[in-house]
Design a protein around this motif. Structure first.
Motif, mmCIF file in Angstrom:
data_model
loop_
_atom_site.group_PDB
_atom_site.id
_atom_site.type_symbol
_atom_site.label_atom_id
_atom_site.label_comp_id
_atom_site.label_asym_id
_atom_site.label_seq_id
_atom_site.Cartn_x
_atom_site.Cartn_y
_atom_site.Cartn_z
ATOM 1 N N ASN A 1 0.899 -1.254 0.002
ATOM 2 C CA ASN A 1 0.071 -0.012 -0.070
ATOM 3 C C ASN A 1 0.870 1.074 0.206
ATOM 4 O O ASN A 1 2.025 1.365 0.602
ATOM 5 C CB ASN A 1 -0.863 -0.006 1.315
ATOM 6 N N VAL A 2 0.463 2.317 -0.636
ATOM 7 C CA VAL A 2 1.353 3.670 -0.519
ATOM 8 C C VAL A 2 0.288 4.435 -0.195
ATOM 9 O O VAL A 2 -0.786 4.850 -0.640
ATOM 10 C CB VAL A 2 1.861 3.788 -2.000
ATOM 11 N N TYR A 3 0.646 5.344 0.734
ATOM 12 C CA TYR A 3 0.123 6.459 1.374
ATOM 13 C C TYR A 3 0.752 7.879 1.168
ATOM 14 O O TYR A 3 2.060 7.737 1.287
ATOM 15 C CB TYR A 3 -0.310 6.494 2.654
ATOM 16 N N ASP A 4 0.195 8.872 0.947
ATOM 17 C CA ASP A 4 0.658 10.333 0.888
ATOM 18 C C ASP A 4 0.141 11.258 1.521
ATOM 19 O O ASP A 4 -0.950 11.611 1.287
ATOM 20 C CB ASP A 4 0.597 10.324 -0.924
ATOM 21 N N ILE B 1 5.793 10.253 2.563
ATOM 22 C CA ILE B 1 5.135 9.007 1.712
ATOM 23 C C ILE B 1 5.151 7.777 2.444
ATOM 24 O O ILE B 1 6.518 7.483 3.024
ATOM 25 C CB ILE B 1 5.903 8.618 0.227
ATOM 26 N N VAL C 1 4.930 3.943 2.622
ATOM 27 C CA VAL C 1 4.847 2.513 1.755
ATOM 28 C C VAL C 1 4.739 1.222 2.852
ATOM 29 O O VAL C 1 5.586 1.346 3.767
ATOM 30 C CB VAL C 1 6.179 2.129 0.977
ATOM 31 N N VAL D 1 9.153 0.272 -6.405
ATOM 32 C CA VAL D 1 8.074 1.377 -6.427
ATOM 33 C C VAL D 1 8.569 2.847 -6.982
ATOM 34 O O VAL D 1 9.703 3.285 -6.070
ATOM 35 C CB VAL D 1 7.425 1.591 -5.163
ATOM 36 N N LEU E 1 8.430 6.881 -6.861
ATOM 37 C CA LEU E 1 7.931 7.501 -5.985
ATOM 38 C C LEU E 1 7.521 8.850 -6.661
ATOM 39 O O LEU E 1 8.547 9.357 -7.343
ATOM 40 C CB LEU E 1 8.572 8.073 -4.577
#
Lengths: 140, 132
Positions: A38-41, A46, A48, A100, A102
């Protein structure tokens, strides 16, 4: 007997399909490679996360270069099972590597990672120049 | 080889009707490996995110092994990319009566649950001495 086996494998296929629907839910691309991430920003970071059950921190390598984060390692077979026979194998095994890219600049020296109950969390603070700025209005 | 494995699997650890029903909707079905030896059966179950105290393992009166795990791992709400979701786990298997359901052993380490059930003494293969 044949009839039995067909029903069984059909049920199994359906079950897997259902699982597939679950794990791919909300995902933009088709099939996901191991490990699932999952990636959150948020405004400043950021984040991961990755599901890596059974692994400890020394068994996972994290590198960051040119805006690309790489998580790699190996899921080893359980030592105990060496002399046992396999009747079902669903858990992935072997080497893995996932990258990933970024979408923003990262303060490379401030990247931190932690492991909790088989979930890896990598926290990457954004570089100052890409953070949203509030511009003060000067009085005349 | 494949046929042999399939046969063993059917005998020892069938998926149950209970699983099909109970796992719908509210819980994720974790990936499971199953191994057998002359002495025991071992289940390796991936339940990332789960704390040690949040797993329930039981064998009911129909010899069904039921594994439930509550996942209290927290992640932020809105994801830019989401490949997995945080949720509870449920999985059930039918255990052959050759196994001693009073001696189930389990351990949870780093999101990997291992459940071992020994074979009953009477079901273990016996060595037959050849007399001279």
């Amino acid at each position: 007997m044949l009839w039995d086996i067909d029903i069984f494998s059909e049920m199994e296929r359906l079950r897997r399909e259902m699982n597939g629907l679950f794990s791919n839910y909300g995902q933009s691309s088709g099939s996901a490679t191991y490990p699932l991430m999952n990636v959150y920003d948020d405004k400043d970071n950021i984040i991961v996360t990755a599901e890596l059950p059974g692994l400890v921190k020394d068994q996972v390598e994290i590198t960051f270069s040119d805006g690309i984060l790489t998580v790699s390692g190996k899921q080893q077979p359980l030592a105990k099972t060496k002399n046992m026979s396999v009747v079902r194998k669903e858990r992935p095994e072997g080497n893995f590597e996932k990258t990933v890219r970024l979408p923003t600049q990262i303060k490379q020296d401030a990247i931190k990672a932690s492991f909790s109950n088989g979930i890896l969390t990598i926290n990457m603070p954004k570089a100052e120049e890409v953070k949203p700025k509030t511009i003060a209005i000067e009085a005349k | 080889m494949t046929t042999d494995l399939e046969k063993r699997e059917k005998q020892e650890v069938n998926n149950t009707a209970a699983e099909q029903m109970n796992s719908s909707g509210m819980a994720y079905s974790p990936d499971v490996d199953i191994y057998v030896s002359d002495n025991e059966v071992l289940f390796a179950v991936d339940i990332p995110g789960v704390n040690r105290g949040d797993v329930s393992i039981q064998v009911d009166e129909t010899d069904t092994l039921i594994i439930r795990a509550k996942n209290s791992h927290k992640e932020p709400e809105a994801a830019t990319l989401r490949q997995y979701r945080i949720g509870d786990y449920y999985r059930a298997f039918q255990i052959s009566e050759d196994y001693d359901k009073d001696k189930v052993q389990a351990k949870l380490e780093n999101g990997l649950l291992q459940v071992a059930i020994p074979k009953k003494e009477s079901a273990k293969p016996k060595k037959i001495e050849i007399k001279a």
